[in-house]
Design an enzyme around this catalytic site. Structure first.
Site, short mmCIF file in Angstrom:
data_model
loop_
_atom_site.label_atom_id
_atom_site.label_comp_id
_atom_site.label_asym_id
_atom_site.label_seq_id
_atom_site.Cartn_x
_atom_site.Cartn_y
_atom_site.Cartn_z
N PRO A 25 0.84 -1.21 0.00
CA PRO A 25 0.00 0.00 0.00
C PRO A 25 0.86 1.25 0.00
O PRO A 25 1.76 1.38 0.84
CB PRO A 25 -0.79 -0.12 1.32
CG PRO A 25 0.06 -1.00 2.19
CD PRO A 25 0.75 -1.95 1.26
N MET A 26 0.60 2.15 -0.93
CA MET A 26 1.41 3.38 -1.00
C MET A 26 0.56 4.60 -1.30
O MET A 26 -0.03 4.72 -2.38
CB MET A 26 2.52 3.23 -2.04
CG MET A 26 3.67 2.38 -1.52
SD MET A 26 4.97 2.15 -2.73
CE MET A 26 4.16 1.03 -3.86
N HIS A 165 -5.38 -1.06 8.34
CA HIS A 165 -4.07 -0.45 8.58
C HIS A 165 -3.89 -0.25 10.08
O HIS A 165 -4.43 0.67 10.67
CB HIS A 165 -4.00 0.89 7.85
CG HIS A 165 -2.64 1.51 7.77
ND1 HIS A 165 -1.59 1.15 8.59
CD2 HIS A 165 -2.14 2.49 6.96
CE1 HIS A 165 -0.52 1.88 8.29
NE2 HIS A 165 -0.83 2.70 7.30
N ALA A 167 -0.71 -0.11 11.44
CA ALA A 167 0.76 0.02 11.51
C ALA A 167 1.21 1.48 11.57
O ALA A 167 0.39 2.41 11.55
CB ALA A 167 1.38 -0.66 10.29
N HIS A 168 2.51 1.65 11.69
CA HIS A 168 3.24 2.91 11.42
C HIS A 168 2.88 4.09 12.31
O HIS A 168 3.15 5.23 11.96
CB HIS A 168 3.07 3.33 9.94
CG HIS A 168 3.44 2.25 8.97
ND1 HIS A 168 3.10 2.26 7.65
CD2 HIS A 168 4.14 1.10 9.14
CE1 HIS A 168 3.57 1.17 7.05
NE2 HIS A 168 4.20 0.44 7.94
N TYR A 170 -0.27 5.07 13.25
CA TYR A 170 -1.60 5.67 13.04
C TYR A 170 -2.59 5.10 14.06
O TYR A 170 -2.21 4.37 14.96
CB TYR A 170 -2.04 5.45 11.58
CG TYR A 170 -1.13 6.18 10.62
CD1 TYR A 170 -1.10 7.58 10.58
CD2 TYR A 170 -0.24 5.48 9.81
CE1 TYR A 170 -0.23 8.25 9.73
CE2 TYR A 170 0.63 6.16 8.95
CZ TYR A 170 0.63 7.54 8.92
OH TYR A 170 1.50 8.21 8.10
N ARG A 218 -2.57 -5.23 8.99
CA ARG A 218 -1.16 -4.79 8.90
C ARG A 218 -0.74 -4.16 10.23
O ARG A 218 -1.46 -3.35 10.79
CB ARG A 218 -1.00 -3.77 7.78
CG ARG A 218 0.47 -3.51 7.46
CD ARG A 218 0.67 -2.63 6.24
NE ARG A 218 1.84 -3.09 5.49
CZ ARG A 218 2.65 -2.32 4.78
NH1 ARG A 218 2.40 -1.03 4.66
NH2 ARG A 218 3.69 -2.82 4.16
C1 FMN Z 1 5.27 6.68 -1.14
C2 FMN Z 1 4.93 5.68 -0.08
C3 FMN Z 1 3.66 5.72 0.50
C4 FMN Z 1 3.30 4.77 1.48
N1 FMN Z 1 2.02 4.76 1.95
C5 FMN Z 1 1.62 3.74 2.76
C6 FMN Z 1 0.23 3.59 3.09
O1 FMN Z 1 -0.65 4.32 2.65
N2 FMN Z 1 -0.09 2.56 3.93
C7 FMN Z 1 0.85 1.71 4.43
O2 FMN Z 1 0.51 0.79 5.19
N3 FMN Z 1 2.16 1.82 4.09
C8 FMN Z 1 2.56 2.78 3.26
N4 FMN Z 1 3.87 2.84 2.83
C9 FMN Z 1 4.82 1.76 3.23
C10 FMN Z 1 4.85 0.67 2.13
O3 FMN Z 1 3.64 -0.04 2.10
C11 FMN Z 1 5.99 -0.34 2.35
O4 FMN Z 1 5.78 -1.02 3.56
C12 FMN Z 1 7.36 0.29 2.37
O5 FMN Z 1 7.53 1.17 1.26
C13 FMN Z 1 8.46 -0.76 2.36
O6 FMN Z 1 8.39 -1.55 1.20
P1 FMN Z 1 9.42 -1.29 -0.03
O7 FMN Z 1 10.79 -1.31 0.58
O8 FMN Z 1 9.19 -2.45 -0.95
O9 FMN Z 1 9.11 0.02 -0.63
C14 FMN Z 1 4.26 3.79 1.90
C15 FMN Z 1 5.54 3.80 1.32
C16 FMN Z 1 5.87 4.70 0.33
C17 FMN Z 1 7.23 4.61 -0.30
#
Ligand code: FMN
Length: 364
Positions: A25-26, A165, A167-168, A170, A218
């Site tokens: 998710p991004m 979600h 995680a992180h 939130y 997550r």
């Molecule tokens: C631009 C960006 C936006 C992200 N937005 C979210 C999000 O909306 N929800 C979430 O759970 N993680 C988000 N993440 C984390 C990613 O899901 C992922 O866990 C993280 O980028 C590590 O994976 P990678 O090394 O393959 O990029 C985001 C990461 C990036 C780079």
């Protein structure tokens, strides 16, 4: 053990993912007014066509003003928004892939530029500073219901699963984490009490979507405000944290780590990843993630720093050892929508590493 095994399907309740690669998710902030447009549908379609078996959408704002900011983060209510999502779901399905909606409440980390007060367990942010206000006990059921109705909407739109979600740093993670949860009403204190509200959210979602619809959850040790944070100090605590979620109806877990190859609890095992531990203590299907196919950091002061990518062989080895069932790819997929197909065809150079920083600015 061959890479081929990562191209076998996986079934979790009513969902069958055609292979073991997910798009992480991004958040892209490319949906004006919360409406995912044709460009967003095309962006996801390209990743589906590029070989990804399961797309997990960017975090979708729950339809409540306090849940998220800015407005360009997509939401999940209103005719225009819902027809936007229908276009996204249909585009992904037309390429033979599946798609899960990630349900997101930002808690006290919500920016308040628009004057809306952020809410969380205690009105304390990830730095331990006062921010926003604490949710009243009576409001918790309403917030859980927001997740539930949004999940039912996602199911009705044709999404194949939902991901909660948690995680992180939130909202739901703010309940897990001692730094942000200081409640004394039975939703804070012990680990069991801190897990209570996230488990109630899962139960509400399960009640809304029915028994056969897949729910992914997550979670993460790290927070946006603190990469070194943790909510489970050892495997026993991890089990205590996750068991109530599983009992409430979670079907698959998605431990978010920054490096898929890092040991989850180095004092207990020098190799086993957090994904591996998650599988071990719950027995559920697990999604691994973190720096697959990457060569450089993209955040803050570390931007551009080479992080010595782990070869895909290491990923295959972890899969062979039963540490995960699906692997999510984030930044490498922004840089190259065809990354999975190129991996399959053995067309990635060297480790298949990318500098994804340049890809972050556009919805390509
Ligand atoms: C631009 C960006 C936006 C992200 N937005 C979210 C999000 O909306 N929800 C979430 O759970 N993680 C988000 N993440 C984390 C990613 O899901 C992922 O866990 C993280 O980028 C590590 O994976 P990678 O090394 O393959 O990029 C985001 C990461 C990036 C780079």
């Amino acid at each position: 053990m061959a890479l081929d095994d990562l191209f076998q399907p996986l079934t979790v309740r009513s969902l069958t993912v055609p292979n073991r690669f997910a798009m992480a998710p991004m958040t892209r902030q490319a949906s004006p007014g919360g409406v995912p447009g044709r460009d967003v549908a095309e962006y996801y379609r390209r990743r589906a066509a590029g070989g990804v078996g399961l797309i997990i959408t960017e975090g979708v704002r729950l339809p409540d003003p306090a849940a998220g900011f800015p407005a360009s983060v997509p939401t999940i209510a209103g005719d225009e928004v819902l027809s936007g999502w229908t276009r996204v779901v249909d585009s992904v399905h037309a390429e033979g892939a599946t798609i899960a909606a990630q349900l997101w409440h930002q808690g006290v980390e919500r920016r308040d530029d628009d004057g809306v007060e952020p809410v969380g367990p205690s009105g304390i942010d990830g730095h331990g500073e006062p921010r926003g206000r604490a949710l009243r006990t009576a409001e918790l059921a309403e917030v859980a219901q927001l997740y539930a109705t949004s999940a039912a909407t996602a199911r009705d739109l044709g999404f194949d699963a939902v991901e909660i979600h948690g995680a992180h740093g939130y909202l739901l993670d703010e309940f897990f984490w001692e730094r942000t949860n200081r409640r004394t009403d039975g939703y804070g204190g012990s680990l069991a009490a801190r897990t209570r509200f996230p488990a109630e959210v899962v139960a509400a979602v399960r009640a809304a979507v029915g028994p056969d619809y897949p729910i992914i959850f997550r979670f993460s040790q790290w927070k946006g405000t603190d990469y070194a944070a943790s909510i489970a100090e050892d495997p026993t605590q991890l089990q205590e944290l996750l068991t109530p979620l599983v009992d409430a109806g979670v079907d698959a877990l998605h431990p978010s780590t920054r490096r898929h190859y890092a040991p989850g609890f180095p004092d207990h095992d020098s190799e086993l990843s957090l994904a591996g531990w998650t599988k071990k203590v719950t027995g559920l299907p697990v999604i691994a993630v973190g720096s697959v196919g990457l060569e450089t950091e993209f955040r803050s002061e570390k931007r551009g720093e080479v992080i010595a990518p782990a070869p895909v062989d290491r990923l295959v080895q972890q899969f062979d050892a039963g540490e995960f069932d699906v692997v999510a790819i984030g930044r490498a997929l922004l840089a190259d929508p065809t990354w999975v197909n190129r991996l399959r065809r053995d067309e990635l150079d060297g480790f298949g590493g990318y500098d994804a920083a340049a890809a972050l600015s556009k919805l390509a």
